[in-house]
Structure formats: structure tokens, C-alpha cells
Write a protein that holds these residues in place. Sequence first.
Motif, PDB file in Angstrom:
ATOM      1  N   THR A  56       2.210   2.183  -3.399  1.00  0.00           N
ATOM      2  CA  THR A  56       1.264   2.562  -4.455  1.00  0.00           C
ATOM      3  C   THR A  56       0.480   3.833  -4.139  1.00  0.00           C
ATOM      4  O   THR A  56      -0.163   4.373  -5.044  1.00  0.00           O
ATOM      5  CB  THR A  56       0.252   1.427  -4.708  1.00  0.00           C
ATOM      6  N   ARG A  57       0.542   4.323  -2.901  1.00  0.00           N
ATOM      7  CA  ARG A  57      -0.285   5.466  -2.514  1.00  0.00           C
ATOM      8  C   ARG A  57       0.561   6.599  -1.960  1.00  0.00           C
ATOM      9  O   ARG A  57       1.500   6.377  -1.197  1.00  0.00           O
ATOM     10  CB  ARG A  57      -1.317   5.044  -1.467  1.00  0.00           C
ATOM     11  N   MET A  90       0.833  -1.203   0.000  1.00  0.00           N
ATOM     12  CA  MET A  90       0.000   0.000   0.000  1.00  0.00           C
ATOM     13  C   MET A  90       0.865   1.249   0.000  1.00  0.00           C
ATOM     14  O   MET A  90       0.595   2.215  -0.721  1.00  0.00           O
ATOM     15  CB  MET A  90      -0.935  -0.011   1.211  1.00  0.00           C
ATOM     16  N   VAL A 146      -1.115   7.233   3.408  1.00  0.00           N
ATOM     17  CA  VAL A 146      -1.874   6.128   3.987  1.00  0.00           C
ATOM     18  C   VAL A 146      -2.195   6.473   5.434  1.00  0.00           C
ATOM     19  O   VAL A 146      -1.308   6.886   6.191  1.00  0.00           O
ATOM     20  CB  VAL A 146      -1.079   4.802   3.937  1.00  0.00           C
ATOM     21  N   LEU A 202      -4.897   0.533   6.768  1.00  0.00           N
ATOM     22  CA  LEU A 202      -4.034  -0.634   6.625  1.00  0.00           C
ATOM     23  C   LEU A 202      -4.788  -1.902   7.005  1.00  0.00           C
ATOM     24  O   LEU A 202      -5.714  -1.865   7.834  1.00  0.00           O
ATOM     25  CB  LEU A 202      -2.791  -0.485   7.497  1.00  0.00           C
TER      26      LEU A 202
END
Length: 294
Positions: free
Chosen positions: A251-252, A248, A255, A260
Amino acid sequence: MKPAPVTPVVATDTIPHMPVWVTSVRGQTPEDVAFLSGAALAHLHLVVHADAVPQPLFRDRLALGAAEACVVFTGRPERAAALRDAVHLMRPGDLPGPAGETLVSWQRAVARPVSVGMLARALPGMDATQIAGWLDAQEGGPVTRAAMVLQAVLADAPRAETAALILADAALARALGWTHMVPLLAAGLKRADLGKGDADLEMACHRAVTASVSHAARIAGDLARRAAHLQAVAPKLRAKAAGAAVQMFLTRDAVAPAGLPLPDRAARRLCDRLVSLGAVRELTGRDTFRLYGV
């Protein structure tokens, strides 16, 4: 037995450097301006195909900058930090607000391969048939096509700056043969540029591309180094679903611990651990409602 220390993998040598002359020379003639933007795009073509660059994260980080520029164009006060909060701190049933919706549109536009259907989903106020018409009617080089799309959309919908800039970047990506769009124009254009047309707008787009590619290339190099370090320290993580959490972060842009795939306390501990390892950063500077990113 304690695990052996892991040496971060530095991927700097795998990312090509932007030639200094591309940004140090300011073209005066239309030919010079177009040549420099072409050189910049040729460099970015290497960057968007570099394995060391976490491409989804790269595009998402640029989407934040593009959304911030669009919000500035509309005269709203929100900046990057407020946009992150509006989107990443939403609870089920919440709405992101006008500025947050701008970021959501950019995030959706960069998340999937460029297509008319994807763009229609990213821009719910736009009709797919109309989007296809704008994109398919243009000819010429990549930047020329992008400028023509930008002008055509704003002629039909003068207040749709965000949609126009997303579609212009989409046209640029399609002309370059990229699978995904890379936000470039919004961050490089000025508000006054959006009122230009024809050759003047095209020149503004060429200059915007050159400036934005330079900035994007620096971001790509930084993210490549940070991503390599995150992947290197990942084996030290003991939490269940730590691998999914790492993906995560890769790709982001940002967060929230609540996002999560871990229980709340475990998620916060994992974020603190990653910060202590230098693998992610806390982005807000707050004690509560924190956001983390590479």
C-alpha cells in the motif's frame, strides 16, 4: 522439512496493454488531441479496476511523481529521493519541510475516496466551501472539467500550484466515476502550461493526460508483477507480524524498517530477507537510513 519452492505469480496477462497508436500518434487538431486523451483514459479505467494491480500502492507511487513535478514548478531542488526521505524518515515531532508537505498532500489526496472533506484535509490551507465551489461549478467532459478547475484555482490563488493540480485531478476522477483520484496532470504538464487559459490550457491538459496515462500504465504493470511475487513469497516469512508488514509494502511507495510492526532488528532482518527473495527493493542505495519498496 524445507518448504517447497514458491513460483512467483506473474500477472502480466491480466493487465491490458496500452494500444500503441494512442501514444505514437500526435494529434494536431483539438478533436484529435481530445480523442487520444479519451482513448488513454478509457485504457486507464481498465487499469484502475484491475484486481492484479495493488491500487493503493499504484496511487501512492504516482503521488510521488506528482509531488516531484509540483516541487519542480516552485523551483525547489528536491527530487523523488529527497521527498521520500523528508516524509518517511521523520521522527515524532518532526516537520517534513515545504517539499515534504507537498508529498504529504498528494499522499493524503490519493489515500481515501474523493470527497470535499478529504480534499480539505489534504489541503489544510483551503476552505471546504471554496473547494466545493470550484469542483461543482464546472461542466463538460472530464478533461474539460479538470482544466476549468485548474484555471479557476490558479486565478484565485496564483501560487497554489499543488492545490490546483490536486483539485484538477480530483475533478477528473469524479467526472470519470472513479472512487479515488489518480495523479495524472502534474507529471504531464509543463510550468509554462500553468499560465495558459481556456482552450490552450484544455489542450495542454489533454496532452498531459495522454502522456501520463502511458507512464502510469507501465507502472501499474510493473507493480502488478512485483506485488504478485511478494504475495507468492510471503508464506516463506517466519517473523511475527510479517503479514501486516507485507500489507504495508502493498500500500505504500516506501517503507522504513522503523515503521514496520516489528522490533527494530526483526524489521531490518525482514527487509533484508525480502530483498534477498527479490520481493522488495532497497530504494536509497545507503548503508543506513534505508527505505524499501515494491
